[in-house]
Design a protein around this motif. Structure first.
Motif, mmCIF file in Angstrom:
data_model
loop_
_atom_site.group_PDB
_atom_site.id
_atom_site.type_symbol
_atom_site.label_atom_id
_atom_site.label_comp_id
_atom_site.label_asym_id
_atom_site.label_seq_id
_atom_site.Cartn_x
_atom_site.Cartn_y
_atom_site.Cartn_z
ATOM 1 N N GLN A 4 0.839 -1.200 0.000
ATOM 2 C CA GLN A 4 0.000 0.000 0.000
ATOM 3 C C GLN A 4 0.873 1.249 0.000
ATOM 4 O O GLN A 4 1.234 1.763 1.063
ATOM 5 C CB GLN A 4 -0.924 -0.005 1.231
ATOM 6 N N PRO A 5 1.227 1.761 -1.167
ATOM 7 C CA PRO A 5 2.065 2.964 -1.249
ATOM 8 C C PRO A 5 1.371 4.179 -0.649
ATOM 9 O O PRO A 5 0.137 4.229 -0.539
ATOM 10 C CB PRO A 5 2.263 3.148 -2.760
ATOM 11 N N HIS A 6 2.178 5.166 -0.271
ATOM 12 C CA HIS A 6 1.641 6.407 0.311
ATOM 13 C C HIS A 6 1.394 7.458 -0.759
ATOM 14 O O HIS A 6 1.248 8.639 -0.442
ATOM 15 C CB HIS A 6 2.611 6.935 1.364
ATOM 16 N N TYR A 7 1.346 7.039 -2.015
ATOM 17 C CA TYR A 7 1.093 7.961 -3.122
ATOM 18 C C TYR A 7 0.078 7.324 -4.067
ATOM 19 O O TYR A 7 -0.240 6.134 -3.951
ATOM 20 C CB TYR A 7 2.401 8.285 -3.868
ATOM 21 N N ASN A 8 -0.438 8.092 -4.988
ATOM 22 C CA ASN A 8 -1.445 7.593 -5.927
ATOM 23 C C ASN A 8 -0.791 6.866 -7.100
ATOM 24 O O ASN A 8 0.377 7.116 -7.421
ATOM 25 C CB ASN A 8 -2.299 8.752 -6.450
ATOM 26 N N PRO A 9 -1.529 5.981 -7.762
ATOM 27 C CA PRO A 9 -0.983 5.260 -8.928
ATOM 28 C C PRO A 9 -0.438 6.213 -9.992
ATOM 29 O O PRO A 9 -1.043 7.226 -10.302
ATOM 30 C CB PRO A 9 -2.202 4.481 -9.455
ATOM 31 N N TRP A 10 0.714 5.865 -10.516
ATOM 32 C CA TRP A 10 1.437 6.577 -11.576
ATOM 33 C C TRP A 10 2.002 7.934 -11.159
ATOM 34 O O TRP A 10 2.475 8.698 -11.992
ATOM 35 C CB TRP A 10 0.609 6.715 -12.845
ATOM 36 N N GLU A 11 1.976 8.239 -9.840
ATOM 37 C CA GLU A 11 2.789 9.374 -9.384
ATOM 38 C C GLU A 11 4.256 8.947 -9.367
ATOM 39 O O GLU A 11 5.149 9.784 -9.376
ATOM 40 C CB GLU A 11 2.331 9.838 -7.999
ATOM 41 N N GLU A 12 4.478 7.649 -9.298
ATOM 42 C CA GLU A 12 5.778 7.032 -9.535
ATOM 43 C C GLU A 12 5.533 5.842 -10.457
ATOM 44 O O GLU A 12 4.391 5.410 -10.643
ATOM 45 C CB GLU A 12 6.425 6.563 -8.219
ATOM 46 N N ARG A 13 6.617 5.303 -11.015
ATOM 47 C CA ARG A 13 6.468 4.170 -11.941
ATOM 48 C C ARG A 13 5.847 2.967 -11.245
ATOM 49 O O ARG A 13 6.094 2.710 -10.072
ATOM 50 C CB ARG A 13 7.820 3.770 -12.530
ATOM 51 N N MET A 14 5.038 2.254 -12.008
ATOM 52 C CA MET A 14 4.367 1.074 -11.498
ATOM 53 C C MET A 14 5.126 -0.177 -11.947
ATOM 54 O O MET A 14 5.661 -0.226 -13.054
ATOM 55 C CB MET A 14 2.935 1.038 -12.058
ATOM 56 N N CYS A 15 5.194 -1.190 -11.098
ATOM 57 C CA CYS A 15 5.871 -2.442 -11.451
ATOM 58 C C CYS A 15 4.866 -3.442 -12.023
ATOM 59 O O CYS A 15 3.732 -3.541 -11.536
ATOM 60 C CB CYS A 15 6.547 -3.051 -10.228
ATOM 61 N N ALA A 16 5.296 -4.181 -13.030
ATOM 62 C CA ALA A 16 4.455 -5.202 -13.642
ATOM 63 C C ALA A 16 5.073 -6.574 -13.408
ATOM 64 O O ALA A 16 6.292 -6.743 -13.539
ATOM 65 C CB ALA A 16 4.307 -4.945 -15.141
ATOM 66 N N VAL A 17 4.236 -7.551 -13.056
ATOM 67 C CA VAL A 17 4.727 -8.922 -12.853
ATOM 68 C C VAL A 17 3.875 -9.879 -13.687
ATOM 69 O O VAL A 17 2.646 -9.814 -13.665
ATOM 70 C CB VAL A 17 4.699 -9.330 -11.365
ATOM 71 N N PRO A 18 4.521 -10.758 -14.470
ATOM 72 C CA PRO A 18 3.750 -11.667 -15.327
ATOM 73 C C PRO A 18 3.048 -12.754 -14.522
ATOM 74 O O PRO A 18 3.665 -13.439 -13.707
ATOM 75 C CB PRO A 18 4.830 -12.266 -16.251
ATOM 76 N N LYS A 19 1.754 -12.854 -14.731
ATOM 77 C CA LYS A 19 0.931 -13.892 -14.103
ATOM 78 C C LYS A 19 1.039 -13.877 -12.577
ATOM 79 O O LYS A 19 0.925 -14.909 -11.924
ATOM 80 C CB LYS A 19 1.320 -15.273 -14.653
ATOM 81 N N GLY A 20 1.321 -12.697 -12.023
ATOM 82 C CA GLY A 20 1.387 -12.553 -10.566
ATOM 83 C C GLY A 20 2.458 -13.398 -9.908
ATOM 84 O O GLY A 20 2.282 -13.841 -8.768
ATOM 85 N N ASP A 21 3.625 -13.601 -10.592
ATOM 86 C CA ASP A 21 4.636 -14.516 -10.042
ATOM 87 C C ASP A 21 5.172 -14.059 -8.684
ATOM 88 O O ASP A 21 5.454 -14.881 -7.807
ATOM 89 C CB ASP A 21 5.775 -14.746 -11.049
ATOM 90 N N LEU A 22 5.297 -12.744 -8.471
ATOM 91 C CA LEU A 22 5.760 -12.238 -7.180
ATOM 92 C C LEU A 22 4.765 -12.590 -6.079
ATOM 93 O O LEU A 22 5.140 -13.064 -4.999
ATOM 94 C CB LEU A 22 5.958 -10.724 -7.251
ATOM 95 N N PHE A 23 3.478 -12.360 -6.343
ATOM 96 C CA PHE A 23 2.447 -12.661 -5.356
ATOM 97 C C PHE A 23 2.416 -14.155 -5.017
ATOM 98 O O PHE A 23 2.207 -14.543 -3.871
ATOM 99 C CB PHE A 23 1.072 -12.222 -5.878
ATOM 100 N N LYS A 24 2.657 -14.974 -6.016
ATOM 101 C CA LYS A 24 2.589 -16.429 -5.838
ATOM 102 C C LYS A 24 3.652 -16.921 -4.849
ATOM 103 O O LYS A 24 3.356 -17.687 -3.932
ATOM 104 C CB LYS A 24 2.752 -17.129 -7.194
ATOM 105 N N VAL A 25 4.915 -16.486 -5.038
ATOM 106 C CA VAL A 25 5.981 -16.982 -4.162
ATOM 107 C C VAL A 25 5.836 -16.446 -2.735
ATOM 108 O O VAL A 25 6.236 -17.108 -1.772
ATOM 109 C CB VAL A 25 7.393 -16.658 -4.731
ATOM 110 N N ILE A 26 5.247 -15.255 -2.593
ATOM 111 C CA ILE A 26 4.992 -14.712 -1.252
ATOM 112 C C ILE A 26 3.853 -15.479 -0.585
ATOM 113 O O ILE A 26 3.941 -15.858 0.589
ATOM 114 C CB ILE A 26 4.678 -13.201 -1.329
ATOM 115 N N ARG A 27 2.808 -15.732 -1.341
ATOM 116 C CA ARG A 27 1.659 -16.490 -0.812
ATOM 117 C C ARG A 27 2.067 -17.895 -0.362
ATOM 118 O O ARG A 27 1.596 -18.406 0.650
ATOM 119 C CB ARG A 27 0.572 -16.575 -1.885
#
Length: 355
Positions: free
Chosen positions: A242-265
């Motif tokens: 949960q960033p302290h700024y709004n979307p695209w006020e800084e660059r957004m990161c993209a992850v294919p098929k949610g791979d980052l979320f998967k390994v954390i989950r």
């Protein structure tokens, strides 16, 4: 294309879709949306070969200075052959810079107290050791940008555990791994037509997301966080996403098929949001008092920015400082004749602006 040859860290890939990052005159024929580094390097190399570009390139030269002479109305460009240290000099009426925006010699590493006393390996992704074995090791990736969110899922399978240590959260958006629409369209349409359709579609989608982020930031924030929450599951603390700024006020990161979320989950990786007090012999001491044990520290802390490949720029003997000059449309500099540079978009594929 130097980026895709220089960077060899695990999982290296684009953070822009290849249908807009690719050349407008030569289709990207794979179905991957975010392609891996070797595939992009091969695409660039094949394009250069197909269009007979390589014979027009003098490889191995490092440009050290460029001087404009008003009286003679030309540039003198000096370069060093990195293999022999021999100096070369060129005279030209126009200089066009395609040198990117960062320093290839070294990446950016902030001052981290105590990092020299760490007994394990400290690696900057820009200088990844060849065939480095991190099997069974406890890895801490310092950072939360595109490099960090790429490294964490790529290393999770072999490492004992991977921690992404971030100072503050970043918006992370899931994108499809494959472009199934283009794959199906190839059955009935020519390759270039499929490519142009995909390119147009993705440009419009990117612009729509960006405009919506500016006009309806709260709605876009809710959408991004809800998507992340659904993929992370109920056990993961959402404050790390949960960033302290709004979307695209800084660059957004993209992850294919949610791979980052998967390994954390699945518990193969975790996220810690805190400030570093100091690096110890065995890991990182955080300011609240907690300690993260580690065998490997990866400083995914960014790039050193640099224009013109670090070459000195002069006009009639006066050095030009870019920060003091007006830049016209990211293309030309005030008071610098017969020169242009390529500087791409920050919220869309670099290639689109270059084209």
């Amino acid at each position: 294309g130097g980026t895709w040859d220089l960077f060899r860290y695990p999982g290296i890939r684009s953070d822009s879709d290849m249908f807009t990052l690719g050349y407008n005159f030569r289709p990207w024929t794979d179905t991957k949306m975010l392609a891996d580094g070797p595939s992009i390097r091969r695409y660039i190399d094949d394009t250069a070969r197909e269009y007979d570009v390589k014979r027009r390139i003098q490889f191995g030269l490092k440009v050290i200075s460029q001087s404009w002479h008003s009286e003679k109305k030309h540039w003198i460009v000096k370069a060093i052959d990195e293999a022999t240290d021999e100096e070369h000099q060129f005279s030209t009426g126009f200089v066009f810079h395609c040198t990117g925006y960062y320093k290839y010699d070294s990446g950016y590493t902030p001052e981290i107290p105590g990092i020299n006393q760490f007994r394990g390996d400290v690696i900057h992704p820009q200088h990844w050791p060849e065939n480095y074995d991190y099997t069974g090791k406890r890895v801490v990736v310092i950072g939360s940008g595109a490099t960090a969110v790429t490294l964490v899922p790529a290393m999770a399978d072999k490492a004992d555990h991977v921690v992404m240590l971030q100072r503050s959260p970043t918006y992370v958006a899931t994108v499809p791994e494959q472009d199934l629409i283009s794959r199906n369209l190839r059955r009935i349409l020519p390759e270039m037509a499929v490519y142009r359709l995909a390119r147009t579609r993705n440009i419009l989608l990117q612009r729509a997301v960006y405009r919506l982020s500016l006009s309806k930031p709260k709605a876009m924030r809710r959408l991004l966080l809800a998507t992340a929450r659904r993929q992370l599951g109920p056990e993961v603390d959402m404050r790390h996403f949960q960033p302290h700024y709004n979307p695209w006020e800084e660059r957004m990161c993209a992850v294919p098929k949610g791979d980052l979320f998967k390994v954390i989950r699945e518990g193969q990786a975790s996220v810690v949001t805190d400030h570093i007090e100091a690096v110890t012999e065995t890991g990182i001491q955080l300011k609240p008092g907690a300690h993260i044990d580690a065998d490997v520290l990866i400083t995914a802390t960014g790039l050193d920015l640099q224009l013109f490949g670090g070459a000195r720029l002069e006009v009639d003997g006066r050095e030009v400082h870019v920060a003091d000059a007006l830049m016209y449309k990211g293309l030309m500099l005030e008071g610098v004749p017969n020169m242009a540079l390529v500087f791409g978009y920050t919220n869309a594929s670099w290639t689109l602006k270059a084209d």
